[in-house]
Design a protein around this motif. Structure first.
Motif, PDB file in Angstrom:
ATOM      1  N   PHE B 162      -7.612   1.618  -9.018  1.00  0.00           N
ATOM      2  CA  PHE B 162      -6.482   1.191  -8.186  1.00  0.00           C
ATOM      3  C   PHE B 162      -6.525   1.876  -6.819  1.00  0.00           C
ATOM      4  O   PHE B 162      -6.475   1.213  -5.780  1.00  0.00           O
ATOM      5  CB  PHE B 162      -5.159   1.491  -8.901  1.00  0.00           C
ATOM      6  CG  PHE B 162      -3.940   1.235  -8.060  1.00  0.00           C
ATOM      7  CD1 PHE B 162      -3.583  -0.065  -7.706  1.00  0.00           C
ATOM      8  CD2 PHE B 162      -3.159   2.284  -7.594  1.00  0.00           C
ATOM      9  CE1 PHE B 162      -2.461  -0.311  -6.913  1.00  0.00           C
ATOM     10  CE2 PHE B 162      -2.039   2.048  -6.795  1.00  0.00           C
ATOM     11  CZ  PHE B 162      -1.694   0.751  -6.460  1.00  0.00           C
ATOM     12  N   ILE B 166      -7.090   0.210  -3.056  1.00  0.00           N
ATOM     13  CA  ILE B 166      -6.095   0.362  -1.985  1.00  0.00           C
ATOM     14  C   ILE B 166      -6.770   0.916  -0.719  1.00  0.00           C
ATOM     15  O   ILE B 166      -6.564   0.399   0.391  1.00  0.00           O
ATOM     16  CB  ILE B 166      -4.929   1.297  -2.427  1.00  0.00           C
ATOM     17  CG1 ILE B 166      -4.162   0.684  -3.600  1.00  0.00           C
ATOM     18  CG2 ILE B 166      -3.987   1.610  -1.249  1.00  0.00           C
ATOM     19  CD1 ILE B 166      -3.363  -0.550  -3.308  1.00  0.00           C
ATOM     20  N   ILE B 170      -7.065  -0.901   2.910  1.00  0.00           N
ATOM     21  CA  ILE B 170      -6.528  -0.296   4.138  1.00  0.00           C
ATOM     22  C   ILE B 170      -7.594  -0.326   5.238  1.00  0.00           C
ATOM     23  O   ILE B 170      -7.314  -0.685   6.388  1.00  0.00           O
ATOM     24  CB  ILE B 170      -6.044   1.150   3.867  1.00  0.00           C
ATOM     25  CG1 ILE B 170      -4.744   1.128   3.044  1.00  0.00           C
ATOM     26  CG2 ILE B 170      -5.807   1.900   5.180  1.00  0.00           C
ATOM     27  CD1 ILE B 170      -4.233   2.495   2.623  1.00  0.00           C
ATOM     28  N   MET B 173      -7.950  -3.822   6.657  1.00  0.00           N
ATOM     29  CA  MET B 173      -6.822  -4.171   7.526  1.00  0.00           C
ATOM     30  C   MET B 173      -6.938  -3.502   8.883  1.00  0.00           C
ATOM     31  O   MET B 173      -6.630  -4.092   9.906  1.00  0.00           O
ATOM     32  CB  MET B 173      -5.507  -3.753   6.859  1.00  0.00           C
ATOM     33  CG  MET B 173      -5.120  -4.609   5.674  1.00  0.00           C
ATOM     34  SD  MET B 173      -3.400  -4.320   5.144  1.00  0.00           S
ATOM     35  CE  MET B 173      -3.623  -3.008   3.973  1.00  0.00           C
ATOM     36  N   LYS B 174      -7.378  -2.238   8.858  1.00  0.00           N
ATOM     37  CA  LYS B 174      -7.505  -1.497  10.113  1.00  0.00           C
ATOM     38  C   LYS B 174      -8.573  -2.106  11.005  1.00  0.00           C
ATOM     39  O   LYS B 174      -8.413  -2.183  12.229  1.00  0.00           O
ATOM     40  CB  LYS B 174      -7.844  -0.032   9.823  1.00  0.00           C
ATOM     41  CG  LYS B 174      -6.632   0.757   9.403  1.00  0.00           C
ATOM     42  CD  LYS B 174      -6.923   2.239   9.423  1.00  0.00           C
ATOM     43  CE  LYS B 174      -5.658   3.020   9.187  1.00  0.00           C
ATOM     44  NZ  LYS B 174      -5.927   4.401   8.828  1.00  0.00           N
ATOM     45  N   ILE B 180      -4.663  -8.770   7.155  1.00  0.00           N
ATOM     46  CA  ILE B 180      -3.496  -8.062   6.584  1.00  0.00           C
ATOM     47  C   ILE B 180      -2.771  -8.844   5.480  1.00  0.00           C
ATOM     48  O   ILE B 180      -2.562  -8.327   4.384  1.00  0.00           O
ATOM     49  CB  ILE B 180      -2.518  -7.619   7.711  1.00  0.00           C
ATOM     50  CG1 ILE B 180      -3.131  -6.444   8.496  1.00  0.00           C
ATOM     51  CG2 ILE B 180      -1.161  -7.213   7.142  1.00  0.00           C
ATOM     52  CD1 ILE B 180      -2.294  -5.931   9.654  1.00  0.00           C
ATOM     53  N   ILE B 184      -2.638  -7.610   1.569  1.00  0.00           N
ATOM     54  CA  ILE B 184      -1.390  -7.255   0.865  1.00  0.00           C
ATOM     55  C   ILE B 184      -1.316  -7.974  -0.479  1.00  0.00           C
ATOM     56  O   ILE B 184      -0.928  -7.388  -1.500  1.00  0.00           O
ATOM     57  CB  ILE B 184      -0.169  -7.586   1.743  1.00  0.00           C
ATOM     58  CG1 ILE B 184      -0.134  -6.619   2.929  1.00  0.00           C
ATOM     59  CG2 ILE B 184       1.132  -7.508   0.952  1.00  0.00           C
ATOM     60  CD1 ILE B 184       0.843  -7.009   4.009  1.00  0.00           C
ATOM     61  N   MET B 187      -3.450  -6.232  -2.789  1.00  0.00           N
ATOM     62  CA  MET B 187      -2.845  -4.949  -3.133  1.00  0.00           C
ATOM     63  C   MET B 187      -1.834  -5.115  -4.269  1.00  0.00           C
ATOM     64  O   MET B 187      -1.801  -4.328  -5.216  1.00  0.00           O
ATOM     65  CB  MET B 187      -2.152  -4.419  -1.880  1.00  0.00           C
ATOM     66  CG  MET B 187      -2.220  -2.938  -1.736  1.00  0.00           C
ATOM     67  SD  MET B 187      -1.653  -2.491  -0.094  1.00  0.00           S
ATOM     68  CE  MET B 187      -3.200  -2.403   0.759  1.00  0.00           C
ATOM     69  N   PHE B 188      -1.030  -6.166  -4.156  1.00  0.00           N
ATOM     70  CA  PHE B 188      -0.061  -6.414  -5.234  1.00  0.00           C
ATOM     71  C   PHE B 188      -0.779  -6.791  -6.537  1.00  0.00           C
ATOM     72  O   PHE B 188      -0.367  -6.383  -7.619  1.00  0.00           O
ATOM     73  CB  PHE B 188       0.961  -7.491  -4.836  1.00  0.00           C
ATOM     74  CG  PHE B 188       2.091  -6.941  -3.981  1.00  0.00           C
ATOM     75  CD1 PHE B 188       2.874  -5.884  -4.440  1.00  0.00           C
ATOM     76  CD2 PHE B 188       2.375  -7.457  -2.727  1.00  0.00           C
ATOM     77  CE1 PHE B 188       3.909  -5.357  -3.665  1.00  0.00           C
ATOM     78  CE2 PHE B 188       3.406  -6.939  -1.935  1.00  0.00           C
ATOM     79  CZ  PHE B 188       4.176  -5.884  -2.411  1.00  0.00           C
ATOM     80  N   LYS B 191      -1.835  -3.719  -8.052  1.00  0.00           N
ATOM     81  CA  LYS B 191      -0.660  -3.022  -8.596  1.00  0.00           C
ATOM     82  C   LYS B 191      -0.266  -3.621  -9.950  1.00  0.00           C
ATOM     83  O   LYS B 191       0.055  -2.891 -10.890  1.00  0.00           O
ATOM     84  CB  LYS B 191       0.497  -3.144  -7.598  1.00  0.00           C
ATOM     85  CG  LYS B 191       1.716  -2.332  -7.948  1.00  0.00           C
ATOM     86  CD  LYS B 191       1.476  -0.856  -7.718  1.00  0.00           C
ATOM     87  CE  LYS B 191       2.579   0.008  -8.253  1.00  0.00           C
ATOM     88  NZ  LYS B 191       2.186   1.418  -8.309  1.00  0.00           N
ATOM     89  N   TYR B 192      -0.261  -4.962 -10.046  1.00  0.00           N
ATOM     90  CA  TYR B 192       0.097  -5.596 -11.319  1.00  0.00           C
ATOM     91  C   TYR B 192      -0.882  -5.196 -12.424  1.00  0.00           C
ATOM     92  O   TYR B 192      -0.485  -4.940 -13.558  1.00  0.00           O
ATOM     93  CB  TYR B 192       0.147  -7.122 -11.181  1.00  0.00           C
ATOM     94  CG  TYR B 192       1.280  -7.627 -10.310  1.00  0.00           C
ATOM     95  CD1 TYR B 192       2.589  -7.175 -10.514  1.00  0.00           C
ATOM     96  CD2 TYR B 192       1.075  -8.558  -9.291  1.00  0.00           C
ATOM     97  CE1 TYR B 192       3.634  -7.616  -9.716  1.00  0.00           C
ATOM     98  CE2 TYR B 192       2.117  -9.005  -8.488  1.00  0.00           C
ATOM     99  CZ  TYR B 192       3.392  -8.537  -8.703  1.00  0.00           C
ATOM    100  OH  TYR B 192       4.428  -8.981  -7.914  1.00  0.00           O
TER     101      TYR B 192
END
Lengths: 225, 225
Positions: B162, B166, B170, B173-174, B180, B184, B187-188, B191-192
């Motif tokens: 995880f 992440i 990141i 995205m940078k 982005i 995201i 990312m979710f 997380k799930y």
């Protein structure tokens, strides 16, 4: 038979009392979570972890009482629904408190960072979630269908705020990539608050289930975690 | 007395059978979730929503059986722990299936987008989560403490993946703010999956609780949702 009923009603009253107490602790933990986040108060954030342990213990103690009540009294139909719903409600409450801890963890991590934005909608979400917990427990104790359904409706307002926050954070990240790490933290905080509201909605649905005998599928997928 | 015990054991066997069936459905739903995500297959994603309804129904049916068993048989000590643990396990399984739906929802939303990165670690997380569910149910049925604890340990590997995901997102995205929105979503999803593994860990902890009578706090805060 009257005596047995009387005994059962008294036990049920005790159970309601415990649930109200657990609900208050959960509300307090949501409130502290947001104050700690706003004030970047590490001590308060750590308090939330302790509070979480107390709530975990309460969950187990209520659970034991419910099981004993079912085993000793062998309740049928509606009485059994009331007790089995209490078992569901405490699981949802315990998870709300866990999310308070999740947010407190992020608060500790962010405690030495200047926030990339003022906190406006996140406290609003927390306030709504807290209100929903309060109302859902009240609805359970009073078996108030209208109040239970009003909790489920409040969930829409929380979802709206969630999407608003996500969009705002995306814009921040696009305009300034240096904000990305913190924006992600805020995004998870918003997600935890949205889940808290989902759990309160679950409680509202359980209450509707006791009263109507039907499980209200007011919330579709994505609603539980 | 022997007859009662015999009846109880037979009922328990039926309960195990139901839990194994529910566990298989949950594993299937995790697997389909990842295939749908990889192949951007909307039809398969929609199948997951249907599967989720079946799992919800199973949860309610098992719950009813457990309650009846408690009320009719009034089991004590370990037997009561076995049944009350089944109640906990089905809640965790139902929530894992809900997270499959959460991921399927994102899959549908992303179905017409070219992915910003090849999917490598996300399927790995899913594979681990699926294995953890399988082992945790197996540990429950066989009351195997070692297996239960091995599930809790696997959670660390999931957590490592995880954080790796992440960090990678990141960086993406940078380097390119156009990524982005999708980052995201991924990312979710991560997380799930992390939460699914947490729920399997909960199941492992419940099994340890039946065997030892002590609730293993192998996972601290943040572990449940």
């Amino acid at each position: 038979m009257v005596t047995t009923r009387h005994f059962f009603d008294r036990e049920l009253e005790g159970l309601h009392h415990d649930l109200i107490k657990m609900g208050s602790l959960v509300e307090e933990s949501i409130e502290k979570t947001i104050v700690a986040l706003k004030k970047q108060d590490i001590d308060m954030a750590r308090d939330i972890f302790k509070n979480d342990d107390v709530i975990d213990d309460m969950e187990r103690s209520i659970e034991r009482k419910c099981m004993n009540l079912i085993a000793r009294q062998q309740p049928l139909a509606k009485d059994l629904r009331v007790i089995s719903t209490a078992l569901k409600i405490i699981t949802d409450m315990e998870r709300i408190a866990d999310h308070s801890s999740d947010i407190a963890e992020i608060t500790v991590r962010m405690s030495n960072q200047k926030y990339i934005k003022p906190l406006i909608d996140i406290p609003k979400m927390a306030e709504l979630a807290k209100e929903m917990v309060n109302k859902s427990i009240d609805a359970y104790v009073r078996l108030d269908l209208e109040l239970a359904l009003s909790v489920c409706k409040s969930d829409d307002a929380v979802d709206d705020l969630f999407f608003k926050i996500i969009l705002e954070l995306i814009n921040l990240m696009k305009n300034d990539p240096k904000t990305i790490e913190q924006a992600i933290d805020f995004m998870f905080i918003a997600k935890y608050l949205e889940r808290m509201a989902d759990h309160a909605t679950n409680i509202g649905e359980w209450v509707a289930f006791i009263i109507t005998g039907e499980h209200e599928h007011l919330s579709r997928h994505i609603k539980r975690d």
